[in-house]
Write an enzyme that holds these catalytic residues in place. Structure first.
Site, PDB file in Angstrom:
ATOM      1  CD  GLU A  36     -11.663 -90.633 -14.504  1.00  0.00           C
ATOM      2  OE1 GLU A  36     -11.393 -90.466 -13.246  1.00  0.00           O
ATOM      3  OE2 GLU A  36     -12.841 -91.078 -14.678  1.00  0.00           O
ATOM      4  NE  ARG A 261      -2.569 -86.549  -4.336  1.00  0.00           N
ATOM      5  CZ  ARG A 261      -3.725 -87.131  -4.649  1.00  0.00           C
ATOM      6  NH1 ARG A 261      -4.161 -88.252  -4.386  1.00  0.00           N
ATOM      7  NH2 ARG A 261      -4.180 -86.819  -5.876  1.00  0.00           N
ATOM      8  CE  LYS A 271      -8.620 -84.546 -11.634  1.00  0.00           C
ATOM      9  NZ  LYS A 271      -8.397 -85.970 -12.542  1.00  0.00           N
TER      10      LYS A 271
END
Length: 568
Positions: A36, A261, A271
């Site tokens: 994104e 991850r 983030k």
RNA sequence: UACCCGGUGGUGUAAUCGGUAACACACCAGGUUUUGGUCCUGGCAUUCCUGGUUCGAGUCCAGGCCGGGUAGCCA
């Protein structure tokens, strides 16, 4: 760097190998990296990028770069560009396969209408708060929305009017009609579309309803004919929904596969936290060399090859792991050791005067550019009566096993001469400000014809010829392996390492560095790897320390200090 | 207290029809060396627990324990 030898297959490769064997996708392998565009990429994304593009390469397939731009309020064109640059920097090539979810909005809308017509979706007038209440909890089933049984005609009309902009944000949603008592909360009539009167960075004001991730993502994969849709573990619970939507539509149905991850010690990867570090000025920006972002690593001087090798060694699995940052550092050193030219620079200078070296004389000595690469050749390094050496390379009262300079002791100046310390000059405060030495002319180049040995070789820079450079020493951003390891009431910021950046202005470096360009990488002998920062543009040399060399001496010294400390 | 997913050395990843636990990083001890770098040698785990199946189990079965994820109209 030797890449990917025949390493054993990870579990995803195993799935693909099996699929190839059974002909599940007619021999096709098609993956995608679907970020994104709402922020900068970090090394965790690098793992995903390299996984997806690597799989395609390994099995003769393709990998798309697709921007999952379904939430206009968080996304910006700036991020699209930075992401493309970072993916390219890693050495991945999407060729002509650059896609945007927003290009599929019309098709998604048509499919939503199809679901409504099939009685599988409905327009719901519940407010966000009510929706949450009706959803139930982890242990309690939800309740059906009072709008769940609207007629198909009414749903069709309302949905059309949602798109036409007749209703305000948050007033209605389009939801899938599944099961409000489902143990998986994602299946409790998930929202497919929300009303958002917000301009989109690519579609402008063409839309005021936007698809949710769960509805959109599988459709994007399907449209692009993806075979293996690889995502991270937190989407495991979403897979039943991914499958449900695709099943209802009877369209191409890729297989979603989840992997763990990447987590690293001494840093944060979310983030939200990275954004906080930038906003609160704990770092200079997204490309601050201390950041685990791709742009930060790049500015730090890390090579794409090192990142690729690191991700290869980290492996792919479903176990929620934390990788020791030392592995990354090792990969960086291994690559730079083979490729970085050697150079001499002094971080914390101490002046040395060679008393028996003529005042106005100087000479040039030959230095090897890279002992690991004979083809790199040699260069000339100027020498004269006054030099700088590292303060750490002198001890007035040397501890055991200290092989460097001390009063009366002889060491080798790399590529130059043996020198013996004959005097120590101090200021009023008692601090050492200058050393007096004598040199042995017969040892030119660094070898003694009489076979005499020295224990230490130290680096140096000619005072008269030195260039000056600002050097930025970077260390871990956090002082604990797990930044979230904090006392009650505090957060990860309490573990910020106050020493993560130390700036040393005006460090003397050898004159050959005069032609160095931003991005150039060097090994400062005995110190570490450094690269020229873009701030050097104005002719002022600025270096970033990428990583130190392994330092066995400091480790030894630390241990000796601990052992000599009185008990308890 | 619901559902899903995990558990192999300090850290990761392997062991592909069940057959004597491999590789890397880290750490420790040596050797070589005009970088206390590189390089080389050696050391470092009875696979979460308990039962079971089997000649044989990290791999299969049962039960337990521990860890992670999930209650956005974010992705």
């Amino acid at each position: 760097m030797p890449e990917a030898e025949n390493a054993p297959a990870n579990f995803i490769e195993q799935i693909i190998i099996d699929d190839l064997k059974t002909g599940k996708w007619a021999g096709r392998v098609h993956t995608r990296f679907p970020p994104e565009p709402n922020g900068y990429l970090h090394i965790g994304h690098a793992k995903s990028i390299l996984l997806n593009f690597g799989l395609a390469e390994k099995f003769g397939g393709k990998c798309n770069l697709r921007f999952d731009d379904t939430n206009p309020v968080k996304e910006e064109e700036e991020y699209v560009e930075s992401i493309k640059r970072d993916v390219r920097w890693l050495g991945c090539d999407w060729e002509d396969r650059l896609y945007f979810a927003s290009d599929y909005f019309e098709q998604m809308y048509a499919w939503a209408v199809q679901l409504i017509e099939a009685g599988k979706a409905y327009v719901c007038d519940l407010s966000p708060e009510q929706t949450r209440e009706y959803r139930g909890t982890l242990t309690r089933p939800g309740r059906n929305s009072p709008y769940r049984d609207r007629s198909i005609e009414e749903n069709l009309d309302l949905f059309k009017r949602m798109r036409a902009g007749e209703f305000p944000d948050g007033s209605r949603t389009l939801r899938a009609k599944i099961d409000m008592a489902h143990p998986n909360l994602n299946m409790r009539d998930p929202v497919m579309y929300r009303i958002l009167h917000a301009p989109h960075h690519r579609t402008g004001d063409a839309w005021c309803i936007y698809p949710m991730y769960d509805w959109a993502h599988g459709l994007e994969d399907s449209i692009e004919n993806i075979t293996h849709s690889i995502c991270t573990l937190e989407f495991e619970n979403h897979r039943p929904l991914y499958d449900w939507f695709l099943d209802q539509l009877h369209v191409h149905h890729p297989q979603q596969i989840e992997f763990a991850r990447l987590n690293l010690t001494y840093t944060v990867m979310s983030k939200r936290k990275l954004l906080e570090l930038v906003r609160e000025r704990h770092v200079a920006g997204w490309d601050d060399p201390r950041m685990p972002t791709i742009s930060g690593l790049r500015r730090r001087g890390v090579t794409p090859a090192a990142v690729r090798e690191f991700c290869r060694r980290v492996g792919v699995a479903k176990f929620d792991s934390v990788i020791d940052i030392a592995l990354l550092e090792h990969c960086i050193r291994a690559d730079l050791n083979k490729t970085a030219p050697r150079v001499m620079g002094v971080l914390r200078p101490l002046k040395v005067v060679i008393e028996n070296y003529p005042e106005n004389q100087d000479e040039e000595l030959d230095a090897i550019n890279n002992p690991e690469d004979p083809a790199a050749g040699t260069r000339k390094v100027p020498f004269c009566r006054e030099l700088y050496i590292e303060r750490d390379d002198f001890r007035e009262d040397p501890p055991r096993k200290f092989f460097r300079l001390a009063p009366g002791r002889e060491v080798r100046l790399r590529y130059a001469y043996f020198v013996t310390c004959t005097g120590v000059i101090k200021n009023e405060a008692g601090q050492t400000v200058e050393l007096r030495c004598t040199y042995d002319p017969a040892t030119r180049g660094g070898d003694a014809p009489d076979g005499r040995k020295v224990k230490g070789t130290i680096h140096w820079v000619s005072a008269r010829h030195a260039l000056r450079a600002d050097v930025r020493l970077y260390d871990h951003l956090f002082s604990k392996p797990d930044p979230d390891d904090v006392p009650e009431g505090q957060d990860y910021r309490a573990n910020l390492n106050p020493q993560s950046l130390v700036v040393l202005p005006g460090c003397p470096v050898e004159p050959s560095l005069g032609t160095a360009q931003p991005g150039d990488r060097f090994q400062f002998e005995r110190l570490g790897y450094f690269c020229v920062d873009p701030d050097s543009a104005g002719g002022r040399l600025v270096f970033n320390r990428t990583v130190t060399l392994r330092d066995t001496w400091s480790k030894l010294e630390k241990k000796m200090r601990e052992n000599s400390r009185p008990e308890h």
